[in-house]
Structure formats: C-alpha cells, structure tokens
Design a protein around this motif. Sequence first.
Motif, short mmCIF file in Angstrom:
data_model
loop_
_atom_site.label_atom_id
_atom_site.label_comp_id
_atom_site.label_asym_id
_atom_site.label_seq_id
_atom_site.Cartn_x
_atom_site.Cartn_y
_atom_site.Cartn_z
N UNK A 21 0.85 -1.20 0.00
CA UNK A 21 0.00 0.00 0.00
C UNK A 21 0.88 1.24 0.00
N UNK A 22 0.53 2.18 -0.88
CA UNK A 22 1.19 3.49 -0.85
C UNK A 22 0.40 4.40 0.09
N UNK A 23 1.10 5.18 0.90
CA UNK A 23 0.41 6.10 1.80
C UNK A 23 1.34 7.24 2.17
N UNK A 24 0.73 8.33 2.62
CA UNK A 24 1.49 9.48 3.09
C UNK A 24 1.61 9.34 4.59
N UNK A 25 2.83 9.13 5.08
CA UNK A 25 3.05 8.88 6.50
C UNK A 25 2.68 10.11 7.33
N UNK A 26 1.87 9.89 8.36
CA UNK A 26 1.44 10.98 9.22
C UNK A 26 2.52 11.48 10.16
N UNK A 27 3.62 10.75 10.27
CA UNK A 27 4.70 11.15 11.18
C UNK A 27 5.82 11.89 10.44
N UNK A 28 6.27 11.32 9.31
CA UNK A 28 7.41 11.94 8.62
C UNK A 28 7.00 12.67 7.34
N UNK A 29 5.71 12.58 6.97
CA UNK A 29 5.16 13.27 5.79
C UNK A 29 5.78 12.82 4.48
N UNK A 30 6.37 11.62 4.46
CA UNK A 30 6.91 11.07 3.22
C UNK A 30 5.86 10.19 2.54
N UNK A 31 5.82 10.27 1.21
CA UNK A 31 5.00 9.34 0.44
C UNK A 31 5.79 8.04 0.34
N UNK A 99 -1.25 20.66 12.48
CA UNK A 99 -1.65 19.51 13.31
C UNK A 99 -3.15 19.53 13.57
N UNK A 100 -3.72 20.72 13.74
CA UNK A 100 -5.16 20.83 13.98
C UNK A 100 -5.95 20.30 12.79
N UNK A 101 -5.51 20.63 11.58
CA UNK A 101 -6.20 20.12 10.39
C UNK A 101 -6.08 18.61 10.32
N UNK A 102 -4.91 18.08 10.66
CA UNK A 102 -4.69 16.63 10.56
C UNK A 102 -5.64 15.84 11.45
N UNK A 103 -6.08 16.45 12.58
CA UNK A 103 -7.00 15.74 13.48
C UNK A 103 -8.45 16.21 13.29
N UNK A 104 -8.69 17.03 12.27
CA UNK A 104 -10.05 17.45 11.97
C UNK A 104 -10.55 18.66 12.74
N UNK A 105 -9.66 19.38 13.43
CA UNK A 105 -10.06 20.57 14.19
C UNK A 105 -9.94 21.80 13.29
N UNK A 106 -10.85 21.92 12.33
CA UNK A 106 -10.73 22.94 11.30
C UNK A 106 -10.98 24.35 11.81
N UNK A 107 -11.97 24.52 12.70
CA UNK A 107 -12.22 25.86 13.24
C UNK A 107 -11.03 26.34 14.07
N UNK A 108 -10.46 25.45 14.88
CA UNK A 108 -9.27 25.80 15.64
C UNK A 108 -8.12 26.16 14.74
N UNK A 109 -7.95 25.43 13.64
CA UNK A 109 -6.87 25.71 12.70
C UNK A 109 -7.04 27.09 12.08
N UNK A 110 -8.28 27.45 11.73
CA UNK A 110 -8.54 28.76 11.13
C UNK A 110 -8.21 29.87 12.13
N UNK A 111 -8.57 29.70 13.38
CA UNK A 111 -8.28 30.72 14.39
C UNK A 111 -6.78 30.86 14.63
N UNK A 112 -6.06 29.73 14.60
CA UNK A 112 -4.60 29.81 14.74
C UNK A 112 -4.00 30.53 13.54
#
Length: 202
Positions: A21-31, A99-112
């Motif tokens: 499986x190809x995936x974008x690693x959530x830790x190192x951000x490498x494909x 990091x906020x976007x990665x966990x789905x906290x979009x309103x928090x991300x916009x405020x930051x």
Amino acid sequence: MRSLSTLPPLKWRHTTGIPTQRFLCGFCSHQVASSQGWAATLAKGGSNAEVAYLYVCPNCQLPTIVWANGERSFPNALPGASVENVPRELSILYNEARSSVAVGAYTGAVLICRKILLNLAVAQGAKEHLRFVEYVEFFADNGYVSPHGRIWVDYIRVRGNEANHEIELMQKQDALMLITFIEMLLRLIYEFPSKVPRDTDS
C-alpha cells in the motif's frame, strides 16, 4: 513525554507480509509504500475478511493504520510543508495549525492561522491593534500578494472574520486555504531570502 517522531529508529518484531500500500506517512510526511505490518479483521461478526492494515513506514519506522479500501489512514499527514528559517514562535503556531487540520479541528486551525497572519503582519511593519481585515489587506497592499492572488485575500478576510465573530464551524477547505496562503508568505518572507548567497560580488 517524548514525541513518537523523535524516538530513535525502531525495529518491529514479527511483522508479516500484507498487501502493498502506498500512503502518506502521518509522522514523517513522506510518500511511501510498504508491504510489512499486520492485518486486522472485525472483532465481531465471524468474518475473516481483512478490513484494515497496520503498516510500518519504511522511512521513519512508525505505524500507520490504513483501511483495506485505501480511503482512510491514521494518523493523517500534516497539510502544507515545513518552511525553513521561520522564527520559533511563528513556526510553532504554523505547525499547530497543520496539526489541527490533521485531526479534523478545522475551526481551531482557522483561528490559529488568523493569529499567525496578525503576528506576521506586525513583524513586517503593520501597526498593532488593527482589525483583522486591515492585516490581511496589508499583505495585498505591500506587494506580498500578486494581483491574481487578490481572490485569496478576499476569501481569507471573509472566512477569518466568520470564524472569529460568528457561531459557524469552519470546513476543511477553509483551513487548507489559510495554511496554503500562510506557507506562501512564510517562504517569501523567511525561507527564500535565507537561500540567497551573501557574497554577491562574483
């Protein structure tokens, strides 16, 4: 507590061969692509069908769960990209927004992101205690945004004000647009100038 991303290289025991499986690693951000890890079936229901896989990233050796249909993975990779030579405080805020976007906290991300734009504008010479719209306009009026980028300024001005003053949840697109805009500004202001050779007398 140490972050997983700062652990020394790991070696996982008893990994088995699973579908590549190809995936974008959530830790190192490498494909990456991997065929080593573990398969999972549903705990109830009696089916032996494999529904998810835990892959070991071949780059950083940290685990990522990928659903069998390939539609979702956990943890999600950070949006945007790292930017070099950014002052520590701004870098921390930028990565908090990602990091906020990665966990789905979009309103928090916009405020930051809104806070980042205010701080970035003041650092570039804007007056303090202005309205948010005036800080956004500052970037457009002082050459940080091309004429074709004016649509970004208008979008950010409207959505940023809604996130701060209205009871409205922001969407993923709102946060991604802001992070992309901020990444561009950080590169223009901090990263690109740092790459220019100091000795230009050749």
